[in-house]
Design an enzyme around this catalytic site. Sequence first.
Site, mmCIF file in Angstrom:
data_model
loop_
_atom_site.group_PDB
_atom_site.id
_atom_site.type_symbol
_atom_site.label_atom_id
_atom_site.label_comp_id
_atom_site.label_asym_id
_atom_site.label_seq_id
_atom_site.Cartn_x
_atom_site.Cartn_y
_atom_site.Cartn_z
ATOM 1 N N ARG A 102 -27.521 -30.187 -10.069
ATOM 2 C CA ARG A 102 -28.779 -30.911 -9.965
ATOM 3 C C ARG A 102 -29.078 -31.603 -11.288
ATOM 4 O O ARG A 102 -28.702 -31.123 -12.353
ATOM 5 C CB ARG A 102 -29.925 -29.940 -9.639
ATOM 6 C CG ARG A 102 -29.968 -29.504 -8.187
ATOM 7 C CD ARG A 102 -31.165 -28.614 -7.905
ATOM 8 N NE ARG A 102 -31.058 -27.355 -8.608
ATOM 9 C CZ ARG A 102 -31.689 -27.037 -9.728
ATOM 10 N NH1 ARG A 102 -32.524 -27.899 -10.280
ATOM 11 N NH2 ARG A 102 -31.516 -25.874 -10.297
ATOM 12 N N TYR A 230 -23.995 -34.482 -4.761
ATOM 13 C CA TYR A 230 -23.890 -33.053 -5.063
ATOM 14 C C TYR A 230 -25.105 -32.255 -4.592
ATOM 15 O O TYR A 230 -26.244 -32.526 -4.995
ATOM 16 C CB TYR A 230 -23.712 -32.804 -6.573
ATOM 17 C CG TYR A 230 -23.382 -31.349 -6.812
ATOM 18 C CD1 TYR A 230 -22.065 -30.903 -6.749
ATOM 19 C CD2 TYR A 230 -24.382 -30.417 -7.004
ATOM 20 C CE1 TYR A 230 -21.767 -29.561 -6.880
ATOM 21 C CE2 TYR A 230 -24.086 -29.067 -7.140
ATOM 22 C CZ TYR A 230 -22.771 -28.654 -7.078
ATOM 23 O OH TYR A 230 -22.474 -27.317 -7.207
ATOM 24 N N LYS A 239 -33.725 -28.402 -1.576
ATOM 25 C CA LYS A 239 -34.709 -28.372 -2.654
ATOM 26 C C LYS A 239 -35.753 -29.475 -2.482
ATOM 27 O O LYS A 239 -36.924 -29.289 -2.794
ATOM 28 C CB LYS A 239 -34.007 -28.485 -4.019
ATOM 29 C CG LYS A 239 -33.064 -27.300 -4.304
ATOM 30 C CD LYS A 239 -33.840 -26.010 -4.297
ATOM 31 C CE LYS A 239 -33.022 -24.756 -4.072
ATOM 32 N NZ LYS A 239 -32.084 -24.348 -5.069
ATOM 33 N N HIS A 259 -39.019 -20.561 -3.986
ATOM 34 C CA HIS A 259 -37.588 -20.417 -4.296
ATOM 35 C C HIS A 259 -37.246 -18.932 -4.249
ATOM 36 O O HIS A 259 -36.995 -18.305 -5.274
ATOM 37 C CB HIS A 259 -37.332 -21.005 -5.687
ATOM 38 C CG HIS A 259 -35.889 -21.199 -6.023
ATOM 39 N ND1 HIS A 259 -35.446 -21.365 -7.323
ATOM 40 C CD2 HIS A 259 -34.781 -21.276 -5.254
ATOM 41 C CE1 HIS A 259 -34.136 -21.529 -7.332
ATOM 42 N NE2 HIS A 259 -33.705 -21.471 -6.092
ATOM 43 N N SER A 281 -32.358 -20.487 -10.514
ATOM 44 C CA SER A 281 -31.020 -20.858 -10.057
ATOM 45 C C SER A 281 -29.953 -20.073 -10.807
ATOM 46 O O SER A 281 -30.023 -19.926 -12.030
ATOM 47 C CB SER A 281 -30.803 -22.354 -10.276
ATOM 48 O OG SER A 281 -31.782 -23.077 -9.569
ATOM 49 N N CYS A 283 -29.360 -16.933 -10.865
ATOM 50 C CA CYS A 283 -29.837 -15.687 -11.466
ATOM 51 C C CYS A 283 -29.834 -14.519 -10.481
ATOM 52 O O CYS A 283 -30.506 -13.515 -10.703
ATOM 53 C CB CYS A 283 -31.217 -15.886 -12.069
ATOM 54 S SG CYS A 283 -31.192 -16.924 -13.549
ATOM 55 N N ASP A 308 -32.278 -18.197 -0.513
ATOM 56 C CA ASP A 308 -32.691 -19.188 -1.519
ATOM 57 C C ASP A 308 -34.140 -19.655 -1.365
ATOM 58 O O ASP A 308 -34.793 -19.913 -2.362
ATOM 59 C CB ASP A 308 -31.756 -20.402 -1.457
ATOM 60 C CG ASP A 308 -31.812 -21.280 -2.701
ATOM 61 O OD1 ASP A 308 -31.700 -20.733 -3.818
ATOM 62 O OD2 ASP A 308 -31.977 -22.509 -2.565
ATOM 63 N N ARG A 400 -19.488 -24.127 -5.665
ATOM 64 C CA ARG A 400 -20.326 -23.547 -4.612
ATOM 65 C C ARG A 400 -19.567 -23.386 -3.304
ATOM 66 O O ARG A 400 -18.581 -24.084 -3.049
ATOM 67 C CB ARG A 400 -21.518 -24.475 -4.348
ATOM 68 C CG ARG A 400 -22.437 -24.684 -5.557
ATOM 69 C CD ARG A 400 -23.670 -23.870 -5.455
ATOM 70 N NE ARG A 400 -24.441 -23.833 -6.697
ATOM 71 C CZ ARG A 400 -25.582 -23.162 -6.810
ATOM 72 N NH1 ARG A 400 -26.078 -22.487 -5.809
ATOM 73 N NH2 ARG A 400 -26.225 -23.132 -7.964
HETATM 74 P P1 GTP Z 1 -28.827 -20.444 -6.772
HETATM 75 O O1 GTP Z 1 -28.015 -20.595 -5.539
HETATM 76 O O2 GTP Z 1 -28.452 -21.378 -7.859
HETATM 77 O O3 GTP Z 1 -30.300 -20.497 -6.508
HETATM 78 O O4 GTP Z 1 -28.444 -19.011 -7.427
HETATM 79 P P2 GTP Z 1 -28.755 -17.478 -7.043
HETATM 80 O O5 GTP Z 1 -30.086 -17.083 -7.608
HETATM 81 O O6 GTP Z 1 -28.550 -17.240 -5.604
HETATM 82 O O7 GTP Z 1 -27.678 -16.677 -7.911
HETATM 83 P P3 GTP Z 1 -26.371 -15.842 -7.461
HETATM 84 O O8 GTP Z 1 -26.712 -14.644 -6.634
HETATM 85 O O9 GTP Z 1 -25.411 -16.791 -6.869
HETATM 86 O O10 GTP Z 1 -25.830 -15.328 -8.860
HETATM 87 C C1 GTP Z 1 -25.499 -16.199 -9.897
HETATM 88 C C2 GTP Z 1 -24.720 -15.512 -10.975
HETATM 89 O O11 GTP Z 1 -25.386 -14.359 -11.437
HETATM 90 C C3 GTP Z 1 -23.341 -15.069 -10.497
HETATM 91 O O12 GTP Z 1 -22.387 -15.394 -11.477
HETATM 92 C C4 GTP Z 1 -23.482 -13.579 -10.372
HETATM 93 O O13 GTP Z 1 -22.257 -12.929 -10.586
HETATM 94 C C5 GTP Z 1 -24.536 -13.224 -11.415
HETATM 95 N N1 GTP Z 1 -25.328 -12.042 -11.009
HETATM 96 C C6 GTP Z 1 -25.935 -11.869 -9.823
HETATM 97 N N2 GTP Z 1 -26.547 -10.651 -9.754
HETATM 98 C C7 GTP Z 1 -26.318 -10.058 -10.946
HETATM 99 C C8 GTP Z 1 -26.699 -8.782 -11.501
HETATM 100 O O14 GTP Z 1 -27.366 -7.960 -10.882
HETATM 101 N N3 GTP Z 1 -26.283 -8.522 -12.782
HETATM 102 C C9 GTP Z 1 -25.549 -9.422 -13.498
HETATM 103 N N4 GTP Z 1 -25.200 -9.084 -14.748
HETATM 104 N N5 GTP Z 1 -25.152 -10.624 -12.999
HETATM 105 C C10 GTP Z 1 -25.540 -10.942 -11.746
HETATM 106 C C1 SPV Z 2 -30.191 -24.058 -7.112
HETATM 107 O O1 SPV Z 2 -29.816 -24.739 -8.070
HETATM 108 O O2 SPV Z 2 -31.217 -23.328 -7.167
HETATM 109 C C2 SPV Z 2 -29.398 -24.052 -5.868
HETATM 110 C C3 SPV Z 2 -28.283 -24.985 -5.741
HETATM 111 O O3 SPV Z 2 -29.719 -23.297 -4.962
HETATM 112 S S1 SPV Z 2 -28.780 -26.587 -5.338
HETATM 113 O O4 SPV Z 2 -28.748 -26.715 -3.873
HETATM 114 O O5 SPV Z 2 -27.825 -27.522 -5.948
HETATM 115 O O6 SPV Z 2 -30.123 -26.844 -5.790
HETATM 116 MN MN MN Z 3 -31.504 -21.997 -5.530
#
Ligand code: GTP
Ligand code: SPV
Ligand code: MN
Length: 620
Positions: A102, A230, A239, A259, A281, A283, A308, A400
């Site tokens: 983004r 993207y 979003k 979110h 994002s 996290c 999400d 992704r």
């Molecule tokens: P978006 O799709 O961007 O909104 O992201 P998201 O909030 O769904 O994050 P996601 O669950 O995909 O995790 C993103 C990164 O954080 C990955 O590299 C994970 O491995 C890492 N991660 C997720 N949960 C944990 C956790 O509990 N501890 C740690 N240390 N890392 C984590």
């Molecule tokens: C985020 O960035 O929080 C996502 C991926 O979930 S995107 O759809 O690119 O915004």
């Molecule tokens: Mn997201």
Amino acid sequence: MTRGGRGQGAVVVLPRAGRSFARGDEDDEMTSALTENPHVLAFVAEMAKLCQPDRIHWCDGSEEERRRLTAQAVDAGVLIPLNQKKMPGCYLHRSNPNDVARVEHLTFICTPTREEAGSTNNWMAPDQAYSKLRGLFDGSMKGRTMYVVPYIMGPAGSPMAKIGIELTDSIYVALSMRVMTRMGQVALDMLGGGDDFNRGLHSMLDINPDRRFICHFPQDNAIWSCGSNYGGNVLLGKKCLALRIGSYLGKTEGWLAEHMLILGVESPEGQTTYVAAAFPSACGKTNFAMMIPPARFNGWRVTTVGDDIAWLRVGEDGRLWAINPESGYFGVAPGTSALSNPNALATVRKDTIFTNVAMTPDGEVWWEGMTEVPPPELIDWQGRPWTPQSGEKAAHPNSRFCAPMANNPVLSKMADDPAGVPISAIIFGGRRATTVPLVLQSFHWTHGVFLGATMGSETTAAATGKVGVVRRDPMAMLPFCGYDMGEYLAHWLRMRGSISHPPKIFLVNWFRKSGDGRFLWPGFGENMRVLKWIVDRAHVRVGGRETPVGWVPRQGDLDLSFLNVTSDDFDAAAHVDTAEWQVELEALKEWFDHIGPTLPPALELQRRLMLAIIQAGVGG
Ligand code: GTP
Ligand code: SPV
Ligand code: MN
């Protein structure tokens, strides 16, 4: 005129017989066998006149259409088939290396006044934005197909659902929207003859950051996006509609677009408690939403409603009810492994579009963190040969997967329920190396809103820009709030008035680090230990200890049996350090000043109260 029938797959619509589809042809008529809705037809006609596509394809959402568009995308090199034996229906897309995340600095809220967009958004006057982008869209689809993508955000027929129509010249977007939303005829059927739909327009142009703009017109329920291909920039239901336009609609209509993931926690006794959680994002939302509890939690189960986005409204029973407006996951690939998130790995074994991951010689996918030892050779995300000696990442850090939620082995049976699920707890959480403890429960709604409003997090690869810088990210909505941030926080406070049974609000941090830079808490499935305390607190059946900044678990309140963490590390992860909090609370003044005059006074008073309590030496 070429007309297709229902059930025959997509319908290709040509201009009225005997007419050339020429620019300036005032009464060109766009028709479709999928709908007779005059508002939809007029919208498509007007935008087609501007963009001048060679062809218009109305997406019906059928399986036959998916096969046909996929074959076309493969022919065009937009999708690369993966190993169809091992990963049936899976394809790889490589985006332009200048277009991998983004772009927050190119994202605009186009409200009549700058004040309505607020201090945390980029603003452009609607007239200026329309005229600038009209110039870019003019003739932008010459030689291309315009895909008409009707979609529903939310389960079909849900009173919470919203309809959008995205016009795009990207076959990748059309195919991805089919995964992420309820797309096609189903959306037009729900719309009927109505005019209440989001008008989305997208053109890749030449995928040039200099001609890249993501513009939102909340008052018009419209989104114009160009110059990118993207994810969040172009899958306009996600979003752009579900959060930026959605948050604006939520303010005017009295609900919340957030979110947030939504999960169900099933106890061994069969009681299910629904929890919504906002993390910025990359996290941890997808991971948390699909978590497998550790063996110690025999009989406990987590199911996914959404990973999400949550739309929340007050039910007749005075509780907060949530739906997931999406029907697929656009999840971060790196870090997803059989250890961290086996459910995600199972989800992406079929019918998944991967973007910017690496490919094995056998046509399977790989990314950093998938296996401890990388394969000896790969094709990297840019299509180049790669070995572990290459010294570069094989997959892009923001690579992704785009997978149907129906693939998820732990999908909640409520994920498609038009009424949604009742929320008992809301969790906020960021990526903080210091200060924020493993878990904290707010004293009351306003304090909970304060904890969300002041959430900080280190930036990630999900957006372009520097990674690892702590920035304030209220409710994980900084990049996604479609109006003034102070007004948004006031809306959150005001919502309490109509919720007679409010969810309890918590703050968590899986990312606190030791002095030598290690994560203190193992995270992932072990987060169940924290989640159980949260669920038990929501049902008022476990204790806690009051600190100046919120309730924390007492010794013994968190089940830590069979956990491979030293007690020193655990204490460091869970500890409330009042000296650190004093610094934090003082620094928040600057953030509140930045939000500006619309910041609700209750939040500044809350900040000063916590500071005064610490300064008075109360608790600790
Ligand atoms: P978006 O799709 O961007 O909104 O992201 P998201 O909030 O769904 O994050 P996601 O669950 O995909 O995790 C993103 C990164 O954080 C990955 O590299 C994970 O491995 C890492 N991660 C997720 N949960 C944990 C956790 O509990 N501890 C740690 N240390 N890392 C984590
Ligand atoms: C985020 O960035 O929080 C996502 C991926 O979930 S995107 O759809 O690119 O915004
Ligand atoms: Mn997201």
